[in-house]
Scaffold this motif. Structure first.
Motif, PDB file in Angstrom:
ATOM      1  N   PHE A 138      49.981  28.280  52.374  1.00 34.23           N
ATOM      2  CA  PHE A 138      48.923  29.167  52.857  1.00 34.23           C
ATOM      3  C   PHE A 138      49.525  30.474  53.385  1.00 34.23           C
ATOM      4  O   PHE A 138      50.446  30.465  54.195  1.00 34.23           O
ATOM      5  CB  PHE A 138      48.109  28.469  53.954  1.00 34.23           C
ATOM      6  CG  PHE A 138      46.886  29.252  54.364  1.00 34.23           C
ATOM      7  CD1 PHE A 138      45.744  29.224  53.571  1.00 34.23           C
ATOM      8  CD2 PHE A 138      46.881  30.031  55.511  1.00 34.23           C
ATOM      9  CE1 PHE A 138      44.617  29.954  53.921  1.00 34.23           C
ATOM     10  CE2 PHE A 138      45.756  30.769  55.865  1.00 34.23           C
ATOM     11  CZ  PHE A 138      44.631  30.731  55.071  1.00 34.23           C
ATOM     12  N   GLY A 139      49.019  31.582  52.882  1.00 32.72           N
ATOM     13  CA  GLY A 139      49.482  32.890  53.359  1.00 32.72           C
ATOM     14  C   GLY A 139      50.879  33.261  52.875  1.00 32.72           C
ATOM     15  O   GLY A 139      51.487  34.194  53.381  1.00 32.72           O
ATOM     16  N   ASP A 140      51.423  32.521  51.903  1.00 32.08           N
ATOM     17  CA  ASP A 140      52.743  32.842  51.356  1.00 32.08           C
ATOM     18  C   ASP A 140      52.624  32.920  49.819  1.00 32.08           C
ATOM     19  O   ASP A 140      52.772  31.907  49.117  1.00 32.08           O
ATOM     20  CB  ASP A 140      53.738  31.741  51.759  1.00 32.08           C
ATOM     21  CG  ASP A 140      55.171  32.113  51.388  1.00 32.08           C
ATOM     22  OD1 ASP A 140      55.352  32.906  50.440  1.00 32.08           O
ATOM     23  OD2 ASP A 140      56.092  31.594  52.037  1.00 32.08           O
ATOM     24  N   PRO A 141      52.349  34.116  49.304  1.00 37.47           N
ATOM     25  CA  PRO A 141      52.086  34.261  47.865  1.00 37.47           C
ATOM     26  C   PRO A 141      53.223  33.748  46.987  1.00 37.47           C
ATOM     27  O   PRO A 141      52.973  33.177  45.922  1.00 37.47           O
ATOM     28  CB  PRO A 141      51.905  35.770  47.684  1.00 37.47           C
ATOM     29  CG  PRO A 141      51.543  36.290  49.031  1.00 37.47           C
ATOM     30  CD  PRO A 141      52.228  35.397  50.025  1.00 37.47           C
ATOM     31  N   ALA A 143      38.117  32.476  50.506  1.00 35.36           N
ATOM     32  CA  ALA A 143      39.360  32.502  49.722  1.00 35.36           C
ATOM     33  C   ALA A 143      39.077  32.598  48.217  1.00 35.36           C
ATOM     34  O   ALA A 143      39.985  32.786  47.422  1.00 35.36           O
ATOM     35  CB  ALA A 143      40.188  31.255  50.020  1.00 35.36           C
ATOM     36  N   GLN A 144      37.806  32.429  47.833  1.00 36.79           N
ATOM     37  CA  GLN A 144      37.445  32.464  46.404  1.00 36.79           C
ATOM     38  C   GLN A 144      36.711  33.758  46.064  1.00 36.79           C
ATOM     39  O   GLN A 144      36.219  34.454  46.947  1.00 36.79           O
ATOM     40  CB  GLN A 144      36.505  31.286  46.079  1.00 36.79           C
ATOM     41  CG  GLN A 144      37.194  29.956  45.955  1.00 36.79           C
ATOM     42  CD  GLN A 144      36.308  28.917  45.267  1.00 36.79           C
ATOM     43  OE1 GLN A 144      35.158  29.156  44.950  1.00 36.79           O
ATOM     44  NE2 GLN A 144      36.877  27.739  45.046  1.00 36.79           N
ATOM     45  N   MET A 145      36.610  34.026  44.770  1.00 34.97           N
ATOM     46  CA  MET A 145      35.778  35.143  44.318  1.00 34.97           C
ATOM     47  C   MET A 145      34.343  34.852  44.769  1.00 34.97           C
ATOM     48  O   MET A 145      33.890  33.708  44.654  1.00 34.97           O
ATOM     49  CB  MET A 145      35.838  35.215  42.783  1.00 34.97           C
ATOM     50  CG  MET A 145      35.037  36.355  42.187  1.00 34.97           C
ATOM     51  SD  MET A 145      34.986  36.257  40.373  1.00 34.97           S
ATOM     52  CE  MET A 145      36.649  36.636  39.923  1.00 34.97           C
ATOM     53  N   PRO A 146      33.617  35.870  45.273  1.00 30.38           N
ATOM     54  CA  PRO A 146      32.242  35.605  45.732  1.00 30.38           C
ATOM     55  C   PRO A 146      31.393  35.000  44.610  1.00 30.38           C
ATOM     56  O   PRO A 146      31.509  35.401  43.444  1.00 30.38           O
ATOM     57  CB  PRO A 146      31.724  36.992  46.113  1.00 30.38           C
ATOM     58  CG  PRO A 146      32.938  37.811  46.372  1.00 30.38           C
ATOM     59  CD  PRO A 146      34.014  37.255  45.493  1.00 30.38           C
ATOM     60  N   LEU A 147      30.551  34.048  44.989  1.00 30.66           N
ATOM     61  CA  LEU A 147      29.700  33.373  44.008  1.00 30.66           C
ATOM     62  C   LEU A 147      28.808  34.384  43.278  1.00 30.66           C
ATOM     63  O   LEU A 147      28.576  34.266  42.074  1.00 30.66           O
ATOM     64  CB  LEU A 147      28.853  32.310  44.734  1.00 30.66           C
ATOM     65  CG  LEU A 147      27.913  31.463  43.894  1.00 30.66           C
ATOM     66  CD1 LEU A 147      28.629  30.787  42.737  1.00 30.66           C
ATOM     67  CD2 LEU A 147      27.236  30.403  44.774  1.00 30.66           C
ATOM     68  N   SER A 148      28.338  35.409  44.005  1.00 29.52           N
ATOM     69  CA  SER A 148      27.473  36.429  43.375  1.00 29.52           C
ATOM     70  C   SER A 148      28.230  37.158  42.256  1.00 29.52           C
ATOM     71  O   SER A 148      27.659  37.506  41.224  1.00 29.52           O
ATOM     72  CB  SER A 148      26.985  37.432  44.421  1.00 29.52           C
ATOM     73  OG  SER A 148      28.097  37.980  45.090  1.00 29.52           O
TER      74      SER A 148
END
Ligand code: ATP
Length: 212
Positions: free
Chosen positions: A76-79, A162-167
């Motif tokens: 988490f938080g470490d790309p 953390a995800q692309m918005p559902l809209s």
């Protein structure tokens, strides 16, 4: 592949699994990317061996299974760490998906559904087409996911953000299944979209929608 495979996605708690269960009940084969993702890191798998070598045995439970939340915490938080982990899991999930879909094709099925939460984020929209997204309101997403997981609002909100918005997923989708009403309405919406997908793929929809 002669088999047509369309993509089914959505947001946290938006109703992907609910729609997938309905499609299965209609006789449509569904492959679930979440199930494959667990399979490629199951106890004794090559994937898990590679993850232990990279992240240490501290990411195992006392019974030798992958402790998914411990691993999620580590990356988490470490790309860079996240990219390393994904380089071990994503190719295996893709290969297993191809294997499962080939088996479905070998049975002579004309159409299958690949249920994958990160359909858009992982750039899979050229492979699995048309794309179908299951939607409901943001408040319904939160309430349903909280009830299902017994989780706090904050925890669900963190996962959603953390995800692309559902809209945005709905805007990109070829078809949208509205799951903001009761289950009977969602099933009717899902049937309507399945008929459109069949038409796109040149598959006779009567195979799945006979009694409608
Ligand atoms: P996730 O990606 O978070 O696993 P999902 O998109 O697969 O979620 P589901 O598991 O299908 O979503 O639905 C989330 C919860 O909401 C489940 O407990 C499900 O039973 C419930 N649910 C789904 N659709 C409806 C509906 N139309 N009315 C009431 N509850 C619903």
């Amino acid at each position: 592949m002669r088999l047509h495979v369309f993509g089914l996605s959505g947001g946290i708690g938006s109703g992907k699994s609910t729609v997938a269960a309905h499609f299965r009940a209609r006789g449509l084969p569904v492959v679930d990317a979440d199930v494959l993702a667990r399979e490629v890191v199951s106890k004794g798998s090559e994937g898990l061996t590679e993850i232990i070598a990279a992240f240490g045995a501290g990411i195992l439970t006392s019974t030798g299974e992958l402790d998914r939340s411990a691993l999620a915490h580590r990356v988490f938080g470490d790309p860079a760490q996240r990219a390393l982990l994904e380089s071990m899991t994503h190719p295996r999930v893709r290969a297993l998906a191809r294997e499962r879909l080939s088996e479905i094709e070998a049975r002579g099925e004309p159409l299958a559904c690949y249920e994958v939460p990160l359909l858009f984020e992982a750039g899979l929209t050229d492979t699995y087409r048309p794309t179908v997204v299951v939607t409901c309101s943001p408040e319904q997403q939160i309430e349903r996911a909280m009830r299902r997981d017994g989780a706090t609002r904050e925890r669900i909100l963190a996962r959603i953000s953390a995800q692309m918005p559902l809209s945005e997923k709905a805007r990109r989708a070829d078809y949208v299944i509205d799951n903001s009403g009761d289950l009977a309405t969602t099933k009717a919406n899902a049937d309507r979209v399945l008929a459109l997908v069949c038409a796109d793929c040149d598959v006779d929809s009567a195979r799945y929608l006979r009694e409608s």
